[in-house]
Design a protein around this motif. Structure first.
Motif, PDB file in Angstrom:
ATOM      1  N   MET A   7       0.838  -1.077  -0.059  1.00 40.34           N
ATOM      2  CA  MET A   7      -0.062   0.006  -0.120  1.00 40.34           C
ATOM      3  C   MET A   7       1.074   0.904   0.019  1.00 40.34           C
ATOM      4  O   MET A   7       0.500   2.257  -0.574  1.00 40.34           O
ATOM      5  CB  MET A   7      -0.918  -0.094   1.238  1.00 40.34           C
ATOM      6  N   ARG A   8       1.912   1.297   0.778  1.00 39.90           N
ATOM      7  CA  ARG A   8       2.679   2.414   0.837  1.00 39.90           C
ATOM      8  C   ARG A   8       3.595   2.535  -0.602  1.00 39.90           C
ATOM      9  O   ARG A   8       3.529   3.884  -1.003  1.00 39.90           O
ATOM     10  CB  ARG A   8       3.797   2.043   2.186  1.00 39.90           C
ATOM     11  N   ARG A   9       4.010   1.418  -1.156  1.00 30.84           N
ATOM     12  CA  ARG A   9       4.505   1.672  -2.492  1.00 30.84           C
ATOM     13  C   ARG A   9       3.552   2.268  -3.527  1.00 30.84           C
ATOM     14  O   ARG A   9       3.848   3.118  -4.268  1.00 30.84           O
ATOM     15  CB  ARG A   9       5.196   0.644  -2.866  1.00 30.84           C
ATOM     16  N   ARG A  10       2.528   1.664  -3.397  1.00 29.63           N
ATOM     17  CA  ARG A  10       1.394   2.260  -4.155  1.00 29.63           C
ATOM     18  C   ARG A  10       1.086   3.713  -4.094  1.00 29.63           C
ATOM     19  O   ARG A  10       1.017   4.412  -5.137  1.00 29.63           O
ATOM     20  CB  ARG A  10      -0.090   1.326  -4.174  1.00 29.63           C
ATOM     21  N   LEU A  11       1.183   4.224  -2.672  1.00 37.48           N
ATOM     22  CA  LEU A  11       0.929   5.478  -2.682  1.00 37.48           C
ATOM     23  C   LEU A  11       2.104   6.399  -3.212  1.00 37.48           C
ATOM     24  O   LEU A  11       1.758   7.466  -3.725  1.00 37.48           O
ATOM     25  CB  LEU A  11       0.695   5.789  -1.076  1.00 37.48           C
ATOM     26  N   THR A  12       3.305   5.897  -2.879  1.00 43.90           N
ATOM     27  CA  THR A  12       4.527   6.608  -3.495  1.00 43.90           C
ATOM     28  C   THR A  12       4.345   6.833  -4.812  1.00 43.90           C
ATOM     29  O   THR A  12       4.784   7.734  -5.443  1.00 43.90           O
ATOM     30  CB  THR A  12       5.816   5.915  -2.979  1.00 43.90           C
ATOM     31  N   ASP A  13       4.102   5.465  -5.518  1.00 41.25           N
ATOM     32  CA  ASP A  13       3.681   5.392  -6.819  1.00 41.25           C
ATOM     33  C   ASP A  13       2.857   6.636  -7.486  1.00 41.25           C
ATOM     34  O   ASP A  13       3.101   7.234  -8.447  1.00 41.25           O
ATOM     35  CB  ASP A  13       3.117   4.431  -7.682  1.00 41.25           C
ATOM     36  N   PHE A  14       1.842   6.952  -6.960  1.00 42.70           N
ATOM     37  CA  PHE A  14       0.985   7.671  -7.289  1.00 42.70           C
ATOM     38  C   PHE A  14       1.578   9.212  -6.972  1.00 42.70           C
ATOM     39  O   PHE A  14       1.166  10.012  -7.908  1.00 42.70           O
ATOM     40  CB  PHE A  14      -0.336   7.803  -6.180  1.00 42.70           C
TER      41      PHE A  14
END
Length: 713
Positions: free
Chosen positions: A1-8
């Motif tokens: 989830m943290r990586r997806r948020l960073t990707d966004f």
């Protein structure tokens, strides 16, 4: 989830949302500070209008689209302002302009976005019609000023970060390919349904094609990237080429998964393969995140060689009485090893020294230009599309009728403070296809309800003005970030931030919410009724052309394989162009099939057979890729024996018959093999497996022919 948020936060959509928020908010704040809030809001509306035109693509194309929108928004606002006192004339002119601006779609999606931006500027001019000609000129000039401000932001960002948009597109492309690999892994999991696996795989194939086309458009149309010899430009082009080749190898790995599960499911080998594929997909996904953020991964890459070695040992340890030949498992292992190596090749993106050491390629720009379609601005295209046979013309007629009805409803039946919202809803909800129109309308109504609840909740629970303003800015960023990817999210946060904005302007938010919901329902009803009743375009009507295009692309792809196996040379660029045509045609067909399933049942055209066609088409192209790459990597070899050559000719003939059933224009006849190639003996070690693969191609082609016969009946 943290990586997806960073990707966004590193994504193109967040960058667009942040830029649009700055372009809209700063003029309004400047106007507030100078005591000219109305002027600031008008300039902000001009920036918002131009942001609609700013679709992803090369900076030169974006600039040209923004300049065209700037001129049309100014002219449209000036015309509406001048006609505002004459309501009947205004309605007639607006209806005519809605037709003409929608017809801009004949020159592509960007030109269509220019028309949408102009319509929005005209509708928002109706919100507060100018009192006289001087006021109308001032209003149009302020809209243009806001548009110029947005244009300057785009040009400044392009100058400061010339490669950033391409990096973001490449990172998102890697994410899509990683998702495709993850869905391929599901085929090795015994508990899944193969039909569902194919549906998800084909749906992801559509996503991959969209992302690859976006990267091609950015890289191969941007002279700064294809012509310069900088390390960054080389790495971008080389990494994208590696990504496309990796995708081909992933797609080429087709096997009889039902037979695999029955023969080897109890051994646990398939579960190990599924786990390794998932880990390779995760590795690729991390690389996509690193390129998206424009930073190295920060840790040594995982070494998958020990896992491959353990898997090889497990295959060697299988008992001889396992119940089936382990040759297919060894092929899968080779494919896994190849995928692992290619993921490692993509990791070289972060090695600047390696890219700088490569010699420059003077012909790179010319060769890459072949992979992107040219959109010429030919004026005769407008006249050629003024016929009911043109889908753009039918859509323009629907738009004109819907706008006329919405204008009449707002003028005669519904007199709200913001009744222009009805017209604005129609212009954005009515799409060329019924399925997309219905989807957008559903999302608009649901998003308005959810966004209204969110906005009311914020206004009820958050009394402080500073906190509300912070939330307003946050909602703006989210709304503008998802406007091209997740429309429901955009509507939710757009509605919420509008309620907060109106509260700052001193309006009662409950009354605003009630009116917005009413106007939205009225506008959606008009758009949906027009799309359904007036020259509706059903996806089932487009299927014959899409099926034929897919068969035509696969037939050409199969013929290049026949050329290779006959001993004749096929240039790498020619092969890649044929491969691209197959991917694009297959993705277009799959996307149309998905849209057809959301349309009324009576309009669907043989969905079971179309699904079979889509799956068989995927299997066929995968096997052609597998044979082509295997033959190419094996090096020079003897030509085919007559029996194997006959299987290839029969496969071509089956595809030709299928294409003839779907179109009146028959394909070019299959050229006969040269006598020397037909009689040459095959190498003993290659003849058996290759003959089996060609026999399978013939079987799949025959199955496609039977399905096509049912579709053409």
């Amino acid at each position: 989830m943290r990586r997806r948020l960073t990707d966004f936060f590193f994504s193109q959509q967040f960058s667009d949302g942040l830029r649009t928020t700055l372009a809209v908010a700063l003029p309004a704040l400047a106007g507030l500070q100078l005591g000219q809030l109305d002027a600031g809001i008008t300039a902000a509306i001009g920036a918002l209008c131009l942001s609609i035109t700013d679709t992803p693509g090369p900076l030169r194309h974006r600039r040209n689209g923004l300049l065209a929108a700037l001129g049309l928004v100014f002219a449209g606002a000036l015309l509406v302002g001048g006609l505002a006192p004459h309501r009947l004339a205004l309605g007639v002119v607006f209806t005519a302009l809605s037709f003409g601006l929608t017809m801009l779609l004949v020159w592509g999606a960007r030109a269509g976005a220019v028309g949408s931006a102009t319509l929005l500027g005209m509708v928002l001019t109706l919100a507060h019609p100018p009192a006289d000609g001087l006021a109308g000129l001032r209003h149009a000039a302020l809209l243009a000023l806001g548009g110029i401000w947005y244009l300057l932001l785009v040009l400044l960002q392009g100058r400061v970060q010339p490669y950033r948009v391409a990096q973001q597109a490449l990172g998102e492309c890697l994410h899509a390919v990683a998702g495709f690999l993850q869905r391929k892994a599901a085929f090795y999991e015994a508990g899944t349904d193969l039909d569902d696996d194919y549906r998800r795989l084909v749906a992801q194939q559509v996503v991959v094609n969209e992302k690859q086309e976006a990267v091609r458009d950015l890289l191969f149309r941007t002279r700064q990237i294809v012509s310069e010899s900088t390390s960054t430009s080389r790495r971008l082009v080389l990494t994208f080429t590696e990504t496309v080749d990796l995708y081909e190898h992933i797609a080429a790995g087709y096997y009889d998964y039902a037979a695999l599960r029955a023969a080897f499911g109890h051994t646990g080998v398939l579960a190990d393969m599924q786990a390794l594929l998932s880990r390779l997909a995760t590795d690729l996904d991390y690389l996509g995140s690193a390129i998206l953020a424009n930073r190295p991964t920060g840790s040594p890459p995982p070494d998958r060689q020990p896992e491959l070695a353990r898997l090889q040992a497990r295959l060697a340890a299988l008992p001889p009485d396992v119940g089936a030949s382990t040759l297919v498992l060894k092929k899968i292992l080779l494919n896994l090893r190849d995928v692992s190596q290619r993921v490692g090749s993509i990791r070289r993106y972060f090695d600047e020294a390696q890219a700088a050491a490569l010699p420059p390629d003077p012909g790179r720009a010319a060769s890459h230009a072949q992979f992107v379609a040219r959109q010429e601005l030919q004026w005769r295209a407008f006249g050629q599309n003024l016929t009911l046979g043109s889908s753009v013309f039918r859509h323009a007629v629907r738009m004109a009728v819907a706008c006329a009805v919405a204008f009449a409803v707002a003028e005669l039946l519904w007199h709200g403070a913001h009744n222009y919202w009805i017209l604005m809803t129609v212009t954005f909800m009515l799409k060329p296809g019924f399925s997309l129109t219905r989807e957008r309308n559903t999302q608009r109504i649901a998003g308005t309800l959810l966004g209204g609840a969110l906005g009311v909740l914020v206004l009820w629970l958050v009394p402080g003005g500073n906190v509300r303003f912070g939330l307003l800015l946050g909602f703006m960023v989210v709304a503008y970030s998802f406007q091209r990817t997740k429309y429901l999210v955009t509507v939710v946060f757009l509605t919420a931030y509008l309620l907060i904005l109106f509260s700052f302007l001193g309006l009662g938010y409950l009354g605003v919410m009630e009116e917005r919901l009413t106007d939205t329902v009225l506008g959606c009803a008009i758009a949906l009724a027009t799309a359904y009743l007036l020259f509706p375009r059903w996806e089932g009507e487009q299927l014959p052309d899409l099926l034929a295009a897919t068969l035509r692309a696969n037939l050409a792809y199969l013929r290049q394989l026949a050329e290779r196996l006959a001993g004749r040379e096929v240039l790498p660029t020619t092969y890649r162009l044929l491969r691209k045509d197959v991917y694009v045609a297959s993705a277009n067909l799959a996307a149309a099939f998905q849209r057809m399933l959301s349309e009324p049942r009576r309009t669907r055209r043989r969905p079971t057979e179309v699904h079979q066609f889509v799956v068989l088409n995927h299997i066929l192209s995968s096997n052609i890729s597998a044979i082509t790459t295997g033959w190419e990597e094996a090096g020079p070899a003897a030509a085919l024996p007559p029996a194997s050559r006959r299987a290839l000719v029969r496969a071509e003939a089956a595809l030709s018959r299928s294409l003839t059933r779907l179109t009146t224009t028959a394909p070019a006849p299959t050229p006969p093999p040269p006598p020397d190639a037909a009689e040459a003996p095959a190498a003993p070690e290659a003849a058996g497996p290759l003959a089996e693969q060609l026999d399978f191609l013939q079987k799949v082609s025959a199955d496609l022919s039977r399905v096509t016969a049912a579709l053409a009946a």
